[in-house]
Design a protein around this motif. Structure first.
Motif, PDB file in Angstrom:
ATOM      1  N   TYR A  43       0.815  -1.217   0.000  1.00 41.58           N
ATOM      2  CA  TYR A  43       0.000   0.000   0.000  1.00 41.58           C
ATOM      3  C   TYR A  43       0.846   1.263   0.000  1.00 41.58           C
ATOM      4  CZ  TYR A  43      -3.749  -3.199   1.165  1.00 41.58           C
ATOM      5  OH  TYR A  43      -4.654  -4.229   1.118  1.00 41.58           O
ATOM      6  N   ILE A  44       0.340   2.254  -0.703  1.00 41.96           N
ATOM      7  CA  ILE A  44       0.929   3.590  -0.642  1.00 41.96           C
ATOM      8  C   ILE A  44      -0.179   4.533  -0.228  1.00 41.96           C
ATOM      9  CG2 ILE A  44       1.934   5.501  -1.924  1.00 41.96           C
ATOM     10  CD1 ILE A  44       3.926   3.641  -2.486  1.00 41.96           C
ATOM     11  N   ASP A  45      -0.077   5.068   0.969  1.00 42.82           N
ATOM     12  CA  ASP A  45      -1.060   6.041   1.426  1.00 42.82           C
ATOM     13  C   ASP A  45      -0.356   7.091   2.279  1.00 42.82           C
ATOM     14  OD1 ASP A  45      -3.073   7.531   2.510  1.00 42.82           O
ATOM     15  OD2 ASP A  45      -4.294   5.847   3.195  1.00 42.82           O
ATOM     16  N   PRO A  46      -0.039   8.205   1.658  1.00 33.69           N
ATOM     17  CA  PRO A  46       0.739   9.226   2.364  1.00 33.69           C
ATOM     18  C   PRO A  46       0.078   9.700   3.655  1.00 33.69           C
ATOM     19  CG  PRO A  46      -0.131  10.059   0.269  1.00 33.69           C
ATOM     20  CD  PRO A  46      -0.343   8.595   0.272  1.00 33.69           C
ATOM     21  N   VAL A  47      -1.239   9.711   3.659  1.00 40.27           N
ATOM     22  CA  VAL A  47      -1.938  10.195   4.853  1.00 40.27           C
ATOM     23  C   VAL A  47      -1.663   9.294   6.050  1.00 40.27           C
ATOM     24  CG1 VAL A  47      -4.191  10.663   5.862  1.00 40.27           C
ATOM     25  CG2 VAL A  47      -3.704  11.397   3.523  1.00 40.27           C
ATOM     26  N   VAL A  48      -1.530   8.017   5.787  1.00 37.39           N
ATOM     27  CA  VAL A  48      -1.182   7.088   6.869  1.00 37.39           C
ATOM     28  C   VAL A  48       0.141   7.502   7.523  1.00 37.39           C
ATOM     29  CG1 VAL A  48      -0.374   4.725   7.314  1.00 37.39           C
ATOM     30  CG2 VAL A  48      -2.508   5.112   6.066  1.00 37.39           C
ATOM     31  N   HIS A  49       1.084   7.893   6.702  1.00 35.55           N
ATOM     32  CA  HIS A  49       2.383   8.309   7.252  1.00 35.55           C
ATOM     33  C   HIS A  49       2.276   9.617   8.028  1.00 35.55           C
ATOM     34  CE1 HIS A  49       4.588   5.156   5.184  1.00 35.55           C
ATOM     35  NE2 HIS A  49       3.949   5.450   4.083  1.00 35.55           N
ATOM     36  N   LEU A  50       1.493  10.527   7.487  1.00 38.54           N
ATOM     37  CA  LEU A  50       1.326  11.799   8.190  1.00 38.54           C
ATOM     38  C   LEU A  50       0.657  11.576   9.539  1.00 38.54           C
ATOM     39  CD1 LEU A  50       0.200  14.125   5.236  1.00 38.54           C
ATOM     40  CD2 LEU A  50       2.398  14.155   6.430  1.00 38.54           C
ATOM     41  N   GLN A  51      -0.359  10.741   9.552  1.00 38.13           N
ATOM     42  CA  GLN A  51      -1.073  10.483  10.804  1.00 38.13           C
ATOM     43  C   GLN A  51      -0.185   9.758  11.815  1.00 38.13           C
ATOM     44  OE1 GLN A  51      -4.567   8.401   9.363  1.00 38.13           O
ATOM     45  NE2 GLN A  51      -5.740  10.312   9.228  1.00 38.13           N
ATOM     46  N   HIS A  52       0.675   8.925  11.303  1.00 34.70           N
ATOM     47  CA  HIS A  52       1.628   8.250  12.184  1.00 34.70           C
ATOM     48  C   HIS A  52       2.481   9.285  12.917  1.00 34.70           C
ATOM     49  CE1 HIS A  52       4.739   4.726  12.538  1.00 34.70           C
ATOM     50  NE2 HIS A  52       4.789   5.501  13.585  1.00 34.70           N
ATOM     51  N   MET A  53       2.821  10.332  12.209  1.00 35.31           N
ATOM     52  CA  MET A  53       3.701  11.345  12.808  1.00 35.31           C
ATOM     53  C   MET A  53       2.967  12.345  13.684  1.00 35.31           C
ATOM     54  SD  MET A  53       6.655  11.961   9.916  1.00 35.31           S
ATOM     55  CE  MET A  53       5.630  12.467   8.539  1.00 35.31           C
ATOM     56  N   THR A  54       1.748  12.699  13.305  1.00 29.09           N
ATOM     57  CA  THR A  54       1.050  13.697  14.124  1.00 29.09           C
ATOM     58  C   THR A  54       0.787  13.190  15.535  1.00 29.09           C
ATOM     59  OG1 THR A  54      -1.102  12.949  13.267  1.00 29.09           O
ATOM     60  CG2 THR A  54      -0.093  14.866  12.197  1.00 29.09           C
ATOM     61  N   PHE A  55       0.730  11.876  15.688  1.00 26.76           N
ATOM     62  CA  PHE A  55       0.566  11.326  17.034  1.00 26.76           C
ATOM     63  C   PHE A  55       1.603  11.893  17.993  1.00 26.76           C
ATOM     64  CE2 PHE A  55       1.953   8.385  20.298  1.00 26.76           C
ATOM     65  CZ  PHE A  55       0.777   8.022  20.912  1.00 26.76           C
ATOM     66  N   TYR A  56       2.810  12.058  17.486  1.00 26.87           N
ATOM     67  CA  TYR A  56       3.926  12.458  18.346  1.00 26.87           C
ATOM     68  C   TYR A  56       4.097  13.964  18.483  1.00 26.87           C
ATOM     69  CZ  TYR A  56       5.452   7.596  17.984  1.00 26.87           C
ATOM     70  OH  TYR A  56       5.532   6.234  18.037  1.00 26.87           O
TER      71      TYR A  56
ATOM     72  N   MET B 166      13.488   5.870  13.092  1.00 24.99           N
ATOM     73  CA  MET B 166      13.398   7.087  12.271  1.00 24.99           C
ATOM     74  C   MET B 166      12.152   7.900  12.541  1.00 24.99           C
ATOM     75  SD  MET B 166      14.959   5.396   9.162  1.00 24.99           S
ATOM     76  CE  MET B 166      16.107   6.076   7.992  1.00 24.99           C
ATOM     77  N   PRO B 167      11.003   7.257  12.639  1.00 25.36           N
ATOM     78  CA  PRO B 167       9.842   8.088  12.899  1.00 25.36           C
ATOM     79  C   PRO B 167       9.575   8.104  14.381  1.00 25.36           C
ATOM     80  CG  PRO B 167       9.160   5.898  12.296  1.00 25.36           C
ATOM     81  CD  PRO B 167      10.637   5.862  12.488  1.00 25.36           C
ATOM     82  N   LEU B 168      10.382   7.373  15.101  1.00 27.61           N
ATOM     83  CA  LEU B 168       9.998   7.044  16.456  1.00 27.61           C
ATOM     84  C   LEU B 168      10.461   8.052  17.494  1.00 27.61           C
ATOM     85  CD1 LEU B 168      12.316   4.052  17.250  1.00 27.61           C
ATOM     86  CD2 LEU B 168      12.508   5.567  15.294  1.00 27.61           C
ATOM     87  N   LYS B 169       9.728   8.042  18.558  1.00 22.78           N
ATOM     88  CA  LYS B 169      10.095   8.845  19.701  1.00 22.78           C
ATOM     89  C   LYS B 169       9.805   8.001  20.930  1.00 22.78           C
ATOM     90  CE  LYS B 169       9.719  13.379  19.044  1.00 22.78           C
ATOM     91  NZ  LYS B 169       8.920  14.578  18.819  1.00 22.78           N
ATOM     92  N   GLN B 170      10.283   8.416  22.050  1.00 21.31           N
ATOM     93  CA  GLN B 170      10.152   7.602  23.241  1.00 21.31           C
ATOM     94  C   GLN B 170       8.978   8.039  24.103  1.00 21.31           C
ATOM     95  OE1 GLN B 170      11.561   4.799  23.619  1.00 21.31           O
ATOM     96  NE2 GLN B 170      13.120   4.822  25.216  1.00 21.31           N
ATOM     97  N   THR B 171       7.776   7.704  23.682  1.00 19.41           N
ATOM     98  CA  THR B 171       6.633   7.975  24.553  1.00 19.41           C
ATOM     99  C   THR B 171       6.668   6.996  25.709  1.00 19.41           C
ATOM    100  OG1 THR B 171       5.318   8.604  22.649  1.00 19.41           O
ATOM    101  CG2 THR B 171       4.130   8.215  24.657  1.00 19.41           C
ATOM    102  N   ASN B 172       7.655   6.116  25.619  1.00 23.78           N
ATOM    103  CA  ASN B 172       7.907   5.127  26.651  1.00 23.78           C
ATOM    104  C   ASN B 172       6.657   4.555  27.296  1.00 23.78           C
ATOM    105  OD1 ASN B 172       9.883   3.567  27.504  1.00 23.78           O
ATOM    106  ND2 ASN B 172      10.898   5.072  28.822  1.00 23.78           N
ATOM    107  N   SER B 173       5.939   3.846  26.507  1.00 30.79           N
ATOM    108  CA  SER B 173       4.853   3.031  27.002  1.00 30.79           C
ATOM    109  C   SER B 173       4.156   2.405  25.801  1.00 30.79           C
ATOM    110  CB  SER B 173       3.863   3.841  27.841  1.00 30.79           C
ATOM    111  OG  SER B 173       3.138   4.743  27.053  1.00 30.79           O
ATOM    112  N   ILE B 174       3.883   3.196  24.787  1.00 31.28           N
ATOM    113  CA  ILE B 174       3.202   2.624  23.634  1.00 31.28           C
ATOM    114  C   ILE B 174       4.176   2.447  22.480  1.00 31.28           C
ATOM    115  CG2 ILE B 174       1.315   2.918  22.020  1.00 31.28           C
ATOM    116  CD1 ILE B 174      -0.018   4.647  24.186  1.00 31.28           C
ATOM    117  N   PRO B 175       4.348   1.206  22.027  1.00 33.65           N
ATOM    118  CA  PRO B 175       5.305   0.941  20.950  1.00 33.65           C
ATOM    119  C   PRO B 175       4.951   1.693  19.679  1.00 33.65           C
ATOM    120  CG  PRO B 175       4.534  -1.118  21.949  1.00 33.65           C
ATOM    121  CD  PRO B 175       3.682  -0.022  22.497  1.00 33.65           C
ATOM    122  N   ASP B 176       5.967   2.152  18.978  1.00 36.80           N
ATOM    123  CA  ASP B 176       5.744   2.876  17.736  1.00 36.80           C
ATOM    124  C   ASP B 176       5.015   2.024  16.708  1.00 36.80           C
ATOM    125  OD1 ASP B 176       6.362   5.238  15.955  1.00 36.80           O
ATOM    126  OD2 ASP B 176       7.276   3.605  14.808  1.00 36.80           O
ATOM    127  N   ILE B 177       5.265   0.727  16.744  1.00 35.37           N
ATOM    128  CA  ILE B 177       4.626  -0.143  15.758  1.00 35.37           C
ATOM    129  C   ILE B 177       3.109  -0.150  15.941  1.00 35.37           C
ATOM    130  CG2 ILE B 177       4.753  -2.284  17.115  1.00 35.37           C
ATOM    131  CD1 ILE B 177       5.646  -3.616  14.413  1.00 35.37           C
TER     132      ILE B 177
END
Lengths: 210, 210
Positions: A194-207, B1-12
DNA sequence: AAAGGCTTGTGTCTTTTTTAACAATATACA
DNA sequence: TGTATATTGTTAAAAAAGACACAAGCCTTT
């Protein structure tokens, strides 16, 4: 989803090989002839141990004290990944996204030639895009079967992705790259990525703070 | 690379949340009101146990015997991922790829508004694409700082990706979606995700017979 | 109101993946 | 030649991720 049971080499390892190849070809373009697991790891953000271990699944490609001969390793990886040949890819969808894909040089540069493009819209059929003529969806099955195409990309609206996937599977396609933002179901022997750029953006906004 | 240490919830786990959200909103569009971890798992090719476990990191969203109220879960996930707001994204590169990105509706539909676009090519600067005016690269730093943009996408040739990344980081961007087929180095506090379709194709060709 | 059928959330176990460590070997150079 | 330095391939240990299993709770039906 993308996995198969080669029963020995983990799929997660296979997934990293393209990254190694990409970094190595870049080093090559920069005129470098030798590298090490440490250098490669630094560039990729992966530990050197992991790189050595991954590569060791396929044989001893390096030399102690020296590292890896880049050209040699690139050739080996290309062989392992079966990208030492040109693949012909079918594209379904000639809208904005499909056109963009057709115009993107990156595929041909790395051995993937988009050879056919299909659309269901009468207004698009017959149009010439990026050197190809848009074919009607009705011709999909025959064209793919005749040419024994193994790879296809889906670039249609989410609503139609599943039915297109069904057609592709029926026609014998074995690997699908799906740009539509929806999961599709296929038989076990067919791979989907799959290629879905929004998935990647949402992965990052979490942090993101705030 | 996209990860940060929220130290509790795995990035995966975080990486799967967008997939859950995507599947759930689709169910919603189909008029469904309730679902279960089993149904969701079937759609996504993930075990139901994994889905339950992932969701349980953020609280008990379901009801025994019944399943999950879709609308409720969607709202919860949006909140967790911080996508219950509109994000403004900067785009660098107004070539083929950049234009395609600008024309793609999928971003705005899911809360990501491309708000600025930059390019270094004088021939492109000032052009209007998808409702935006292409700005010169020289304005990047100021525009991003003034607007406190946190997200950016890179759609420039591989050779320029690193220097663009440097500019973005310097300007305060915290998350980058890189379409250039090259790994970029950024400080630890900056996240990077990659979109490279060829990587996915190569991942699959490994498994193809013949 | 009791029984039967689902489905969640979670504690435990298993498997997979990653990291660490090091012997073996190559190169450079004193 | 011999010593110091670098780097691989691999084995063993640690960590992470996933699967399993089930008590607890909800709903429907009888």
């Amino acid at each position: 989803m993308p996995l198969k049971q080669t029963n020995s080499i983990p799929d997660i390892v296979i997934g990293r090989l393209p990254l190694y190849l990409r970094a190595l070809t870049r080093l090559q373009q920069e005129g470098r002839e030798v590298t090490s697991s440490h250098e490669l790891g630094r560039k990729l953000g992966i530990s050197s141990a992991q790189i050595r271990k991954d590569l060791s699944h396929f044989g001893g490609f390096g030399k102690q004290g020296t590292g890896y001969q880049i050209e040699y390793l690139v050739n080996k990886l290309r062989t392992v990944m079966q990208v030492n040949q040109e693949w012909h890819v079918a594209l379904v969808g000639a809208g904005n996204l499909g056109s963009a894909i057709l115009h993107y040089r990156g595929f041909a540069d790395r051995g993937f030639r988009i050879a056919w493009v299909f659309d269901s819209d009468p207004a698009k059929i017959g149009a010439h895009i990026g050197g190809l003529t848009v074919q009607p969806l009705e011709e999909l099955a025959q064209t793919i079967k005749e040419n024994q195409a193994k790879l296809a990309m889906i670039a249609v609206p989410a609503e139609h992705a599943q039915s297109v996937a069904n057609m592709l599977v029926e026609a014998g396609v074995q690997a699908i790259l799906n740009y539509a933002p929806i999961n599709i179901n296929v038989p076990d022997h067919v791979m989907v990525q799959y290629i879905d750029p929004v998935v990647h953006l949402q992965h990052m906004t979490f942090y993101l703070k705030d």
